[in-house]
Design an enzyme around this catalytic site. Structure first.
Site, short mmCIF file in Angstrom:
data_model
loop_
_atom_site.label_atom_id
_atom_site.label_comp_id
_atom_site.label_asym_id
_atom_site.label_seq_id
_atom_site.Cartn_x
_atom_site.Cartn_y
_atom_site.Cartn_z
N SER A 110 0.83 -1.20 0.00
CA SER A 110 0.00 0.00 0.00
C SER A 110 0.87 1.26 0.00
O SER A 110 1.70 1.44 -0.90
CB SER A 110 -0.94 -0.04 1.21
N HIS A 135 -2.39 -1.39 -4.30
CA HIS A 135 -3.85 -1.41 -4.46
C HIS A 135 -4.37 0.02 -4.43
O HIS A 135 -3.62 0.97 -4.22
CB HIS A 135 -4.51 -2.28 -3.38
#
Length: 214
Positions: A110, A135
């Site tokens: 992330s 993501h």
């Protein structure tokens, strides 16, 4: 730096090694992270949140003031966290004069993956068994319908900004980044290199450019 070792100690349940050095004025003790900071090594460990981001930013600025020409090494082992905290670190990495070399040990997911790929060109690394995950930003808000709409627009704007940043550092298009981050996208170190998130997988310290006298 003051306060940094306290944060590490909390995260490590109070277990932290101490290093004893002999000086002309006798013995001096450091916690291991403060000692490594003297070698221009910063650790980004655990969740990316405001307090941790402030500590990393402070260390980056301190090391720039110590020597604006010498590289800084940022070692990353993090599941990600708060986007704004990650962007505070990112902007500081781009703002300061020294090159920031990034090295993933364990995982960079992330926001941490964004910081990994934001290292100086040619100086972004992973150890062979590290994992990288990218993501789209997560959002969740309760309240009036109008407020939910406002936060939804903000989440989409943040997503576009993150896609543009990652596209810049991976040499991919924002549209491709958007497609590739629709769901959690896990990569091995080799896959992260092929994707452009890093420049090299390190199997040996001699080629790392991270050697110290420790």
């Amino acid at each position: 730096m003051p306060g940094y070792s306290d944060n590490i100690i909390r995260n490590a349940s109070g277990l932290i090694p101490m290093v004893i050095e002999q000086t002309s004025r006798g013995e001096r003790s450091y916690d291991i992270y403060s000692r490594l900071l003297k070698e221009r090594i910063i650790f980004l460990l655990g969740e990316v949140e405001d307090h941790m981001a402030n500590l990393v930013v402070a260390q980056l600025l301190f090391l720039e003031s110590e020597n604006p020409e010498k590289d800084i090494s940022l070692y990353i082992n993090s599941p990600g966290g708060v986007v704004t905290a990650g962007l505070a670190i990112y902007d500081t990495m781009q703002f300061i004069k020294p090159d920031v070399s990034t090295l993933c040990i364990g995982q960079a997911a992330s926001a941490a993956a964004l910081l990994l790929c934001a290292g100086a060109d040619g100086k972004r690394f992973c150890l062979p068994n590290s994992r990288v995950m990218i993501h789209q930003p997560l959002g969740g808000y309760r309240g009036q319908a109008t407020d939910i709409e406002i936060h939804a627009r903000e989440t989409l704007a943040v997503r576009e900004r993150l896609n543009n940043i990652m596209a810049k550092h991976t040499k991919k298009t924002p549209d491709q980044i958007m497609r590739d981050t629709e769901r959690d996208n896990f990569m091995s170190a080799t896959q992260a290199m092929e994707y452009g998130l890093i420049d090299k997988v390190l199997y040996d310290r001699q080629i790392a450019g991270h050697s110290t006298d420790l």
